[in-house]
Design an enzyme around this catalytic site. Structure first.
Site, PDB file in Angstrom:
ATOM      1  N   LYS A   1     -11.983   0.021   4.209  1.00  0.00           N
ATOM      2  CA  LYS A   1     -12.055   0.123   5.809  1.00  0.00           C
ATOM      3  C   LYS A   1     -12.447   1.557   6.222  1.00  0.00           C
ATOM      4  CE  LYS A   1      -9.335  -3.480   5.100  1.00  0.00           C
ATOM      5  NZ  LYS A   1      -9.855  -4.660   4.601  1.00  0.00           N
TER       6      LYS A   1
ATOM      7  N   ARG B   1     -11.630   4.030 -17.871  1.00  0.00           N
ATOM      8  CA  ARG B   1     -10.553   3.559 -17.251  1.00  0.00           C
ATOM      9  C   ARG B   1      -9.579   4.659 -16.999  1.00  0.00           C
ATOM     10  NH1 ARG B   1      -6.638   1.795 -20.312  1.00  0.00           N
ATOM     11  NH2 ARG B   1      -7.904   0.548 -21.599  1.00  0.00           N
TER      12      ARG B   1
ATOM     13  N   TYR C   1       0.071  -5.719   6.861  1.00  0.00           N
ATOM     14  CA  TYR C   1      -1.012  -6.566   6.374  1.00  0.00           C
ATOM     15  C   TYR C   1      -0.458  -7.618   5.544  1.00  0.00           C
ATOM     16  CZ  TYR C   1      -4.937  -7.936   3.724  1.00  0.00           C
ATOM     17  OH  TYR C   1      -6.009  -8.786   2.956  1.00  0.00           O
TER      18      TYR C   1
ATOM     19  N   ASP D   1       1.250   3.522   4.799  1.00  0.00           N
ATOM     20  CA  ASP D   1      -0.288   2.892   4.477  1.00  0.00           C
ATOM     21  C   ASP D   1      -0.820   3.334   5.638  1.00  0.00           C
ATOM     22  OD1 ASP D   1      -2.452   1.413   4.708  1.00  0.00           O
ATOM     23  OD2 ASP D   1      -1.446  -0.408   3.924  1.00  0.00           O
TER      24      ASP D   1
HETATM   25  N1  PLP Z   1      -3.631  -2.138   3.883  1.00  0.00           N
HETATM   26  C1  PLP Z   1      -4.001  -2.491   5.004  1.00  0.00           C
HETATM   27  C2  PLP Z   1      -3.556  -1.807   6.479  1.00  0.00           C
HETATM   28  C3  PLP Z   1      -5.058  -3.503   5.072  1.00  0.00           C
HETATM   29  O1  PLP Z   1      -5.671  -3.796   6.357  1.00  0.00           O
HETATM   30  C4  PLP Z   1      -5.678  -4.140   4.046  1.00  0.00           C
HETATM   31  C5  PLP Z   1      -6.751  -5.206   3.953  1.00  0.00           C
HETATM   32  O2  PLP Z   1      -7.087  -5.510   5.010  1.00  0.00           O
HETATM   33  C6  PLP Z   1      -4.929  -3.771   2.897  1.00  0.00           C
HETATM   34  C7  PLP Z   1      -4.024  -2.650   2.769  1.00  0.00           C
HETATM   35  C8  PLP Z   1      -5.531  -4.291   1.601  1.00  0.00           C
HETATM   36  O3  PLP Z   1      -6.757  -3.657   1.247  1.00  0.00           O
HETATM   37  P1  PLP Z   1      -7.853  -4.444   0.340  1.00  0.00           P
HETATM   38  O4  PLP Z   1      -8.193  -5.641   1.407  1.00  0.00           O
HETATM   39  O5  PLP Z   1      -8.828  -3.312   0.125  1.00  0.00           O
HETATM   40  O6  PLP Z   1      -7.471  -4.793  -0.978  1.00  0.00           O
END
Ligand code: PLP
Length: 376
Positions: free
Chosen positions: A195, A46, A98, A170
């Site tokens: 992604k 961890r 998101y 992000d």
């Molecule tokens: N940030 C963006 C721009 C996303 O599109 C997503 C998920 O689709 C996330 C964060 C969250 O990521 P995760 O699905 O890996 O938890």
């Protein structure tokens, strides 16, 4: 060194004992101590694991940060970031972000006294006004999800600094190969590594990269204390995905450009959102701050009632959530990724029942266009 060279060999020189060219998967929970008060540098997975560490170092190098941290999901990474704030703090956040991030702030952190205020971060003046009312942080998605709006990251970085706010970006849609927010003034970069970074739709993972040691240390403390770390096997899969990131992105962007151009000329389509189209409002801004336009495209149908038939009729596109993988996907954000955003807000933003989002993969562009032409 160019990032492509660095990535092709990430982890390849780590194991000097055997010379393994592929980074070994250290599938171990714990590590034997050489003696009392002594450590190999690894004590418990961890707190640190060699396979995860190579992924974290690779991302820190790519983004130009001092430290990378890998998590069990993008949401776990965002949750770690949110732990920097305390009751009474106010955070300015992109309004069409998101849906899961919105849910995190509204359902987990608002009840704890941390207030997120949502702003169109493509509108620099609106961000300045929101920061002027006092904010501990500015969290921006650019391009946004699903409307692909572009924020002026350099100017927002200056504004955040002026107001003493932490600036987090992000960068999931871009990756460090197309956009390096830390070089544009950000303090922290966030990824859903599920992604493009991994890119094969086979792992859920998240990453944070911090510019300065002080913030990095706090985040690393939360990562270990809360414990939502990425396991060694998944860390290895993400590392393997990273090796081909440059070639994947190049092909995916070229495909996206072809699909966007086709949609823009189609009579059933009211509007296409793709920053690579010259008439996209953020086109020039994106050229000035990023090395590409990405491979996400969204479009508004003239007749929203046709959306269910399109989702049922596609044969090559997969009707599935997520994005950034080698397979092309189609989604209806209003009922899937953005279902947690209030209907009124969704309508105001334009995330309506007629808005479809495409994640463009590696297939032949003629096949992708033919699939859409048939269903439209
Ligand atoms: N940030 C963006 C721009 C996303 O599109 C997503 C998920 O689709 C996330 C964060 C969250 O990521 P995760 O699905 O890996 O938890």
């Amino acid at each position: 060194m160019h990032p492509e060279s660095y990535l092709a060999q990430c982890g390849s020189r780590w194991d000097s004992r055997t010379g393994a060219v592929s980074m070994p998967v250290y599938q171990t929970a714990t590590f034997k101590h050489p003696g009392l008060g002594q450590s190999t540098g690894y004590d418990y997975s961890r707190s640190g694991n060699p396979t995860r560490a190579v992924l974290e170092e690779t991302m820190a190098w790519l983004d130009g940060g001092c430290r990378g941290l890998a998590f069990a999901s993008g949401m776990a990474a965002l949750d770690c970031l949110a732990r920097l704030f305390v009751p009474g703090d106010r955070i300015v956040v992109t309004e069409d972000l998101y849906g899961g991030t919105y849910r995190l702030f509204e359902r987990l952190y608002r009840p704890l006294g941390i207030e997120a205020v949502y702003v169109d971060t493509a509108d620099t003046r609106a961000v300045a006004a929101a920061l002027a009312q006092g904010a501990k942080a500015l969290l921006v998605e650019s391009p946004t999800n699903p409307l692909l709006k572009i924020a002026d990251l350099r100017t927002l970085g200056c504004l955040a600094r002026e107001h003493g706010a932490l600036f987090a970006v992000d960068n999931t849609f871009m990756t460090p190969l197309l956009q390096r927010p830390l070089h544009l003034g950000a303090d922290v970069v966030v990824y859903s590594a599920t992604k493009y970074v991994n890119g094969h739709d086979d792992v859920v993972a998240g990453l944070l990269v911090a510019r300065e040691p002080e913030v990095a240390e706090r985040l690393a403390f939360f990562q270990n204390a809360a414990g939502a770390v990425l396991g060694p096997q998944d860390s290895w899969l993400v590392l393997r995905g990273l090796k081909t990131l440059a070639v994947r992105l190049a092909r995916q962007q070229a495909n996206a450009q072809a699909v966007a151009a086709f949609l823009a000329a189609h009579p059933a389509v009211a509007r296409v959102h793709y920053p690579g189209l010259p008439d996209h409002p953020g086109h020039d801004r994106q050229r000035g701050q990023a090395a590409g336009f990405g491979a996400m495209v969204s479009f508004m149908l003239n007749d929203p009632a046709k959306a269910p038939d399109i989702l049922a009729g596609v044969e090559l596109f997969l009707f599935a959530e997520s994005l950034g993988g080698v397979e092309s996907l189609i989604t209806l954000p209003a009922v899937q990724t953005h279902a947690d955003i209030e209907p009124g807000t969704r309508a105001r933003l334009g995330v309506t029942d007629g808005l479809l989002r495409l994640s463009i993969g590696l297939e032949d562009p003629a096949d992708l266009v033919a699939d859409l032409a048939r269903v439209l």
